[in-house]
Design an enzyme around this catalytic site. Structure first.
Site, PDB file in Angstrom:
ATOM      1  CE  LYS A  66      -4.614  -0.782   1.485  1.00 20.36           C
ATOM      2  NZ  LYS A  66      -5.518  -0.878   2.603  1.00 20.36           N
ATOM      3  CD1 TRP A 113      -4.181  -1.153  -1.611  1.00 25.60           C
ATOM      4  CD2 TRP A 113      -5.397  -2.875  -2.373  1.00 25.60           C
ATOM      5  NE1 TRP A 113      -5.054  -1.523  -0.616  1.00 25.60           N
ATOM      6  CE2 TRP A 113      -5.813  -2.569  -1.052  1.00 25.60           C
ATOM      7  CE3 TRP A 113      -6.019  -3.923  -3.029  1.00 25.60           C
ATOM      8  CZ2 TRP A 113      -6.825  -3.266  -0.405  1.00 25.60           C
ATOM      9  CZ3 TRP A 113      -7.029  -4.624  -2.384  1.00 25.60           C
ATOM     10  CH2 TRP A 113      -7.431  -4.301  -1.090  1.00 25.60           C
TER      11      TRP A 113
END
Ligand code: AMP
Length: 543
Positions: free
Chosen positions: A440, A445
């Site tokens: 992250k 992501w």
């Protein structure tokens, strides 16, 4: 109104009966410790499975008892698969590569009454046996001599156990929901968890595995499962082969040995094989080194971890072998998705085809999937949005064996896979990470699997792993850890430049660390947890 159809139970007993009746001549060839190349036919395999049932009955087996195995892929293990399950027992396959403490935990948790053990694992069990009070007897998978002075409690050889017993056994009429096999999955944290398969689940799963856009097994295939029989029933290949009558080739203890695999493929004219990516690196390395060929081989099914493009290309371009990507897990018996060409395949460009082939394919009928965000809302099927992957279906586990409250995870009727995925408009699933491994960066992501696949395409990279390392500004940034190919001197900057144009700019790792080897789990997968532990002291340059 109810339909007017006969009601028969979906059990492995029907699989065995069918194979015995219609495919008795199909061959089973195995490498074992005592016979370099053992060969017999299904007829004999199932007669010996019946002998085993008599032997277990004589030992006092009751429906539901667990029969543990620590064994390679070979004909005796096949006999235990069918012999134990069809008399109502549970064939509990144990991964011998686990740490001894995990094996200890698993055997005690399952309360195995007998352990069927390949001679190679006798030393391992000698050290463990005093901690396994439920095990009444050790059965050594070999001839009489294999059990002599082996040092295990009340040991008997498999061949002595079967000797002289009848080749027919009156099998009980089992309910299809009866348990038939058990496999523990060892996560990176906590104790291993038992997945208890039912006859019904495995029969339905076998139907799904056999379908044309799935594993597409037929009686004309010669199939060599290189995926271990101690890992999710060798992806169901032994059952599927029995249903269609395909010749089975078992590599025994030589599963990770490129030379042995090449020899078997050549001598037995293997057409189809299946296993995790690592084993194929060994085979391809051997072929490259020796110039040997695998002319009969048409297809390799690769799953268990992401299949890099370089592996597919090596098989296809140099050996004319089609690589089919698959995804599943122990909790899914294991098949979830398989990658097969779509109806419009030929109209797609080469790169479009590659983009699809690197995904894990589309769900087989019987498995439903969805991806959700952290609030449980479904994520769009646009091939880009990441979500936690959930599945449901008749061969997906509803609770772990003897783990109180473990069915909580399925309370909404969906099983949380622990994988992060994208799904495109046509239903192609791409696994981007394990939930625990996703990186992250600034709240967005990044897929560690995509980055690893890209790195693996560099000719100087033998193996690559990407983890998220702490970063003061972005919370986490990708760190690439690489094992160099022997004799190739690739630099940090060269590797980082290699990502240019292949992934989004902000995905490119911030640094490269060269290592001698990467940590793996007992099933041969990268252990990111161990790698993160090893790299815990790492700081990005300038931070
Ligand atoms: P296991 O239960 O040991 O078979 O592990 C299942 C896990 O392996 C899945 O949840 C995925 O994280 C991973 N896995 C299996 N197949 C693939 C694949 N084709 N690509 C990426 N990851 C995979």
């Amino acid at each position: 109104m109810l339909g007017l159809m006969m009601h028969s139970q979906l059990t492995l007993t029907t699989v065995m009966a069918h194979a015995r009746k219609f495919h008795g001549d199909a061959e089973v060839v195995s490498v074992t410790a005592d016979v370099p190349l053992h060969r017999y036919r299904y007829r004999e395999a199932f007669a010996r499975a019946a002998q085993l049932a008599h032997a277990l009955q004589a030992l006092g087996a009751r429906i539901g008892d667990r029969v543990g195995t620590l064994a390679w892929n070979d004909y005796r293990h096949l006999e235990v698969y069918f012999g134990a399950a069809c008399m109502g027992l549970v064939c509990h396959t144990i991964n011998p590569r686990l740490f001894p403490e995990q094996i200890d935990f698993i055997v005690n948790h399952a309360e195995d009454r007998w352990l069927f053990v390949d001679p190679a694992f006798i030393p391992l069990l000698r050290g463990l046996q005093d901690r396994l009070p439920t095990v009444e007897r050790f059965v050594i998978l070999g001839p009489a001599a294999a059990a002599e002075n082996c040092g295990l409690r009340d040991a008997v050889s498999y061949e002595s156990l079967l000797e002289g017993l009848p080749g027919h056994f009156d099998l009980p009429a089992l309910d299809e929901n009866t348990a038939c096999s058990l496999c523990y999955t060892s996560g990176t944290t906590g104790n291993p968890k038992g997945v208890l398969y039912s006859h019904r689940a495995l029969v339905l799963h076998t139907y799904a595995a056999l379908m044309p856009d799935s594993m597409n097994l037929s009686c004309r295939e010669v199939v060599m499962p290189v995926v271990p029989m101690f890992h999710v029933n060798a992806w169901s290949i032994p059952y599927g082969a029995a249903v269609v009558g395909a010749k089975l080739v078992f590599p025994g203890p030589r599963m990770g040995d490129g030379e042995a695999l090449q020899k078997l493929i050549e001598s037995e004219a293997v057409t189809l094989t299946a296993g995790v990516p690592t084993v194929w690196l060994a085979l391809l390395g051997y072929l490259e080194k020796t110039g040997k060929r695998v002319p009969s081989l048409k297809r390799v099914i690769v799953g268990g971890s992401a299949c890099p493009r370089s592996l597919m290309e090596a098989f296809e371009e140099r050996h004319g072998v089609h690589v089919q990507h698959a995804w599943g897990m122990t909790e899914m018996s294991p098949i979830g998705t398989l990658n097969s060409p779509t109806a419009d395949w030929d109209s797609l460009g080469a790169e479009e085809q590659w983009a699809l082939r690197l995904k894990v394919g589309r769900p087989v009928f019987g498995v439903d999937v969805k991806i959700v965000d952290p609030d449980g809302r479904e994520v769009a099927w646009d091939g880009e949005s990441f979500g936690s992957l959930k599945v449901r279906g008749p061969w997906i586990c509803s609770a772990y064996y003897r783990l109180d409250g473990s069915d909580a995870h399925a309370e909404d009727g969906w099983f949380e896979t622990g994988d992060v995925a994208t799904i495109d408009a046509r239903g192609f699933v791409a696994i981007t990470d394990r939930t625990k491994d996703v990186i992250k960066s600034g709240g967005e992501w990044i897929s560690s699997i995509d980055l690893e696949n890209t790195a693996m395409a560099h000719p100087g990279v033998a193996e690559a792993a990407v983890i998220g390392a702490a970063h003061p500004k972005w919370a986490e940034r990708p760190l690439l850890c690489v094992v160099r190919k022997p004799g190739v001197d690739v630099s940090r900057d060269e590797l980082l430049a290699f990502f240019d144009g292949k992934v989004a700019k902000w995905w490119i790792p911030d640094d490269v660390v060269f290592v001698d080897e990467l940590p793996h789990t007992a099933t041969g997968k990268l252990s990111k947890k161990d790698l993160r532990d090893r790299m815990s002291g790492y700081r990005f340059p300038g931070t």
